[in-house]
Scaffold this motif. Structure first.
Motif, PDB file in Angstrom:
ATOM      1  N   PHE A 112       0.810  -1.214   0.000  1.00  0.00           N
ATOM      2  CA  PHE A 112       0.000   0.000   0.000  1.00  0.00           C
ATOM      3  C   PHE A 112       0.849   1.273   0.000  1.00  0.00           C
ATOM      4  N   ALA A 113       2.084   1.167   0.463  1.00  0.00           N
ATOM      5  CA  ALA A 113       2.968   2.331   0.463  1.00  0.00           C
ATOM      6  C   ALA A 113       3.295   2.801  -0.950  1.00  0.00           C
ATOM      7  N   ASP A 114       3.030   1.963  -1.964  1.00  0.00           N
ATOM      8  CA  ASP A 114       3.324   2.316  -3.352  1.00  0.00           C
ATOM      9  C   ASP A 114       2.143   2.977  -4.064  1.00  0.00           C
ATOM     10  N   ALA A 115       1.066   3.276  -3.354  1.00  0.00           N
ATOM     11  CA  ALA A 115      -0.100   3.914  -3.975  1.00  0.00           C
ATOM     12  C   ALA A 115       0.230   5.344  -4.383  1.00  0.00           C
ATOM     13  N   PHE A 116      -0.597   5.919  -5.254  1.00  0.00           N
ATOM     14  CA  PHE A 116      -0.388   7.315  -5.650  1.00  0.00           C
ATOM     15  C   PHE A 116      -0.451   8.230  -4.435  1.00  0.00           C
ATOM     16  N   ASP A 117      -1.381   7.959  -3.528  1.00  0.00           N
ATOM     17  CA  ASP A 117      -1.471   8.702  -2.274  1.00  0.00           C
ATOM     18  C   ASP A 117      -1.231   7.712  -1.141  1.00  0.00           C
ATOM     19  N   LYS A 139       1.187   1.440  -9.492  1.00  0.00           N
ATOM     20  CA  LYS A 139       0.610   2.430  -8.586  1.00  0.00           C
ATOM     21  C   LYS A 139      -0.908   2.477  -8.730  1.00  0.00           C
ATOM     22  N   LEU A 140      -1.387   2.360  -9.950  1.00  0.00           N
ATOM     23  CA  LEU A 140      -2.825   2.395 -10.210  1.00  0.00           C
ATOM     24  C   LEU A 140      -3.530   1.234  -9.506  1.00  0.00           C
ATOM     25  N   ILE A 141      -2.991   0.036  -9.694  1.00  0.00           N
ATOM     26  CA  ILE A 141      -3.589  -1.147  -9.065  1.00  0.00           C
ATOM     27  C   ILE A 141      -3.512  -1.043  -7.545  1.00  0.00           C
ATOM     28  N   THR A 142      -2.373  -0.594  -7.036  1.00  0.00           N
ATOM     29  CA  THR A 142      -2.189  -0.477  -5.590  1.00  0.00           C
ATOM     30  C   THR A 142      -3.171   0.526  -4.986  1.00  0.00           C
ATOM     31  N   SER A 143      -3.389   1.639  -5.672  1.00  0.00           N
ATOM     32  CA  SER A 143      -4.323   2.657  -5.180  1.00  0.00           C
ATOM     33  C   SER A 143      -5.734   2.100  -5.092  1.00  0.00           C
ATOM     34  N   MET A 144      -6.112   1.308  -6.100  1.00  0.00           N
ATOM     35  CA  MET A 144      -7.423   0.675  -6.072  1.00  0.00           C
ATOM     36  C   MET A 144      -7.506  -0.331  -4.923  1.00  0.00           C
ATOM     37  N   LEU A 145      -6.469  -1.149  -4.753  1.00  0.00           N
ATOM     38  CA  LEU A 145      -6.456  -2.141  -3.683  1.00  0.00           C
ATOM     39  C   LEU A 145      -6.499  -1.492  -2.302  1.00  0.00           C
ATOM     40  N   ALA A 146      -5.972  -0.269  -2.202  1.00  0.00           N
ATOM     41  CA  ALA A 146      -5.968   0.453  -0.923  1.00  0.00           C
ATOM     42  C   ALA A 146      -7.320   1.075  -0.617  1.00  0.00           C
ATOM     43  N   GLY A 147      -8.248   1.034  -1.590  1.00  0.00           N
ATOM     44  CA  GLY A 147      -9.584   1.581  -1.369  1.00  0.00           C
ATOM     45  C   GLY A 147      -9.720   3.053  -1.670  1.00  0.00           C
ATOM     46  N   ASP A 148      -8.789   3.603  -2.461  1.00  0.00           N
ATOM     47  CA  ASP A 148      -8.836   5.021  -2.807  1.00  0.00           C
ATOM     48  C   ASP A 148      -9.803   5.225  -3.971  1.00  0.00           C
ATOM     49  N   VAL A 149     -11.092   5.056  -3.713  1.00  0.00           N
ATOM     50  CA  VAL A 149     -12.094   5.081  -4.785  1.00  0.00           C
ATOM     51  C   VAL A 149     -13.178   6.132  -4.573  1.00  0.00           C
ATOM     52  N   PHE A 150     -13.075   6.915  -3.499  1.00  0.00           N
ATOM     53  CA  PHE A 150     -14.046   7.978  -3.255  1.00  0.00           C
ATOM     54  C   PHE A 150     -13.392   9.312  -3.623  1.00  0.00           C
ATOM     55  N   HIS A 151     -13.874   9.937  -4.692  1.00  0.00           N
ATOM     56  CA  HIS A 151     -13.239  11.144  -5.217  1.00  0.00           C
ATOM     57  C   HIS A 151     -14.284  12.217  -5.494  1.00  0.00           C
ATOM     58  N   ALA A 152     -14.911  12.703  -4.440  1.00  0.00           N
ATOM     59  CA  ALA A 152     -16.006  13.670  -4.609  1.00  0.00           C
ATOM     60  C   ALA A 152     -15.510  14.999  -5.164  1.00  0.00           C
ATOM     61  N   GLU A 153     -14.357  15.461  -4.699  1.00  0.00           N
ATOM     62  CA  GLU A 153     -13.887  16.791  -5.077  1.00  0.00           C
ATOM     63  C   GLU A 153     -13.171  16.783  -6.430  1.00  0.00           C
ATOM     64  N   LYS A 154     -12.238  15.878  -6.617  1.00  0.00           N
ATOM     65  CA  LYS A 154     -11.479  15.824  -7.869  1.00  0.00           C
ATOM     66  C   LYS A 154     -11.152  14.375  -8.184  1.00  0.00           C
ATOM     67  N   ARG A 155     -11.605  13.907  -9.330  1.00  0.00           N
ATOM     68  CA  ARG A 155     -11.371  12.529  -9.713  1.00  0.00           C
ATOM     69  C   ARG A 155     -10.032  12.405 -10.430  1.00  0.00           C
ATOM     70  N   PRO A 156      -9.102  11.634  -9.868  1.00  0.00           N
ATOM     71  CA  PRO A 156      -7.756  11.565 -10.429  1.00  0.00           C
ATOM     72  C   PRO A 156      -7.728  10.871 -11.787  1.00  0.00           C
ATOM     73  N   GLN A 157      -6.679  11.172 -12.538  1.00  0.00           N
ATOM     74  CA  GLN A 157      -6.543  10.625 -13.883  1.00  0.00           C
ATOM     75  C   GLN A 157      -6.456   9.107 -13.870  1.00  0.00           C
ATOM     76  N   TRP A 158      -5.796   8.545 -12.853  1.00  0.00           N
ATOM     77  CA  TRP A 158      -5.635   7.088 -12.819  1.00  0.00           C
ATOM     78  C   TRP A 158      -6.988   6.384 -12.666  1.00  0.00           C
ATOM     79  N   ALA A 159      -7.903   7.007 -11.917  1.00  0.00           N
ATOM     80  CA  ALA A 159      -9.223   6.408 -11.736  1.00  0.00           C
ATOM     81  C   ALA A 159     -10.017   6.467 -13.038  1.00  0.00           C
TER      82      ALA A 159
END
Length: 429
Positions: free
Chosen positions: A89-94, A394-414
């Motif tokens: 999870f440390a390899d996620a975009f955030d 990084k894209l896969i890791t971010s998804m696996l970490a649950g970074d899927v709620f993007h109300a304010e700004k939806r990132p390019q990877w999503a």
């Protein structure tokens, strides 16, 4: 005359408890009606890092860290090719939250429910909602009763004093929330429910001692073993016990022999995977095998006038990426904000919950497209790609970490993920 509560929440699992705690933090009064008496067994034991955003805000993270094993990543193992791939999870975009927790759900759910009560929510265990009350299309309350001894654990003394064991009472609030999980109390009576494409699966599950684990910081990683008939999860807890389950195809379920016990059928399922056999070679089963069939579904509408769904009550997704508790926890936190704003504005119509519904649908569909891509095969290959690009990792890791709620700004990877793995959702006519 004002209502005694701002919201009545049906169900005290992660969604209901988180909602009650979040409402209390916002100064709102809620009543939680939970049909069972906690603790009680439940599957869905692997959490995602981004749930800790909510835990920190509610003052829960330290309690969880003191009790549960940290999970720093996910390891995928392919039985046919013997390939493995670990995502940290440390390899996620955030990478703000680099670990999650592996939790025994009986302990975890009880901790969440008690915490909501400590923050000021009223909690009634062993209470069941009999009916949601409506004034036209608007939910205005519930009819409920304490459960009798013959139906489960006896109600506590305070509950028994409020109503006799066989008495049904009417409870009123401007917002009614269905957080009853797969029981989908309100959805079963009010909304349409549909199965999700590619996800007609069955889960078999048990607990074992002595399962092979990774070492060091990775000992808490979830291990996901892919084989011809589906996939296994291996979720280690603090101590000796590991949750082991298999999500299998309908064709494999049909291979179960007449009179064959679930325990024996599960052993036969394990024998189909080289990795599962190795991980369980010296293990001992300490809980009988259970099963849940055809358990992925979607509800056509997540909110209405005076009511909304939270967590599994509004739909359930295949547990491949441990999404159930995460969607319930994050969704409940969003629901609390939506309810608070609706009450402030004096508008509890469906329109007041439009942004909540849109945000939850966005998150669910991001996961759904990838899960469906996994079962079709192309995302499965991406997981193990030998020359995987760092951005894809990084894209896969971010998804696996649950970074899927993007109300304010939806990132390019999503957006990339949604484009290449679009969700196939049922059409309600």
């Amino acid at each position: 005359m004002t209502d005694r509560w701002d919201a009545i929440i049906l169900g005290g699992g992660p969604g209901g408890s988180t909602l009650a705690a979040s409402l209390a933090k916002l100064g709102r009064r809620s009543l939680v009606l939970e049909r069972e008496t906690f603790p009680r067994f439940h599957i869905g034991e692997s959490l995602l890092p981004r749930s800790r955003e909510v835990f920190e805000r509610l003052g829960l993270d330290e309690k969880l860290d003191a009790r549960f094993l940290r999970k720093y990543g996910a390891r995928f193992l392919c039985s046919s090719t013997r390939r493995t791939r670990t995502y940290s999870f440390a390899d996620a975009f955030d990478p703000k939250f680099e670990f999650a927790y592996q939790v025994e759900r009986d302990v975890f759910d009880q901790l969440l429910l008690r915490h909501a009560a400590e923050l000021g929510a009223e909690v009634r265990e062993s209470w069941e909602a009999v009916e949601v009350l409506f004034d036209g299309s608007r939910a205005v309350g519930v009819r409920a009763r304490p459960r009798a001894r013959s139906e489960g654990a006896a109600p506590d003394a305070a509950s028994a004093a409020r109503a006799g064991a066989s008495d049904v009472v009417e409870l009123r609030a401007p917002i009614i929330v269905d957080a009853t999980g797969r029981d989908t109390l309100l959805a079963s009576r009010l909304r349409r429910k549909a199965q999700l494409a590619e996800l007609d699966k069955t889960a078999l599950f048990a607990h074992y001692e002595g399962v092979v684990r990774e070492e060091g910081i990775h000992q808490g990683n979830i291990q996901l073993v892919i084989f011809d008939h589906g996939w296994f999860w291996f979720i280690p807890f603090r101590g000796a016990v590991t949750s082991v389950g298999a999500v299998v195809s309908s064709s494999w379920i049909r291979s179960r022999r007449r009179g064959e016990s679930l325990d024996h059928f599960f052993d036969r399922t394990v024998a189909e995977s080289s990795w599962a056999r190795e991980l369980l070679a010296g293990a001992r089963r300490v809980r009988p095998v259970g099963a849940l069939a055809d358990f992925s579904y979607r509800i056509d509408q997540l909110a209405g006038d005076g009511w909304l769904f939270v967590g599994d009550a509004g739909g359930f997704l295949d547990p491949l990426f441990s999404t159930g508790a995460h969607l319930a926890i994050k969704g409940a936190d969003l629901a609390a904000t939506a309810i608070h704003r609706a009450l402030e504005a004096g508008d509890t119509s469906r329109a007041a919950f439009a942004s909540y519904e849109a945000e939850v649908r966005y998150a669910v569909d991001l996961f759904l497209g990838v899960v469906q891509g996994f079962y079709k095969g192309h995302f499965r290959e991406t997981l193990f790609e030998p020359n995987q690009r760092p951005t894809m990792r990084k894209l896969i890791t971010s998804m696996l970490a649950g970074d899927v709620f993007h109300a304010e700004k939806r990132p390019q990877w999503a957006s990339f993920l949604r484009q290449y793995y679009p969700a196939e959702v049922p059409t309600f006519t």
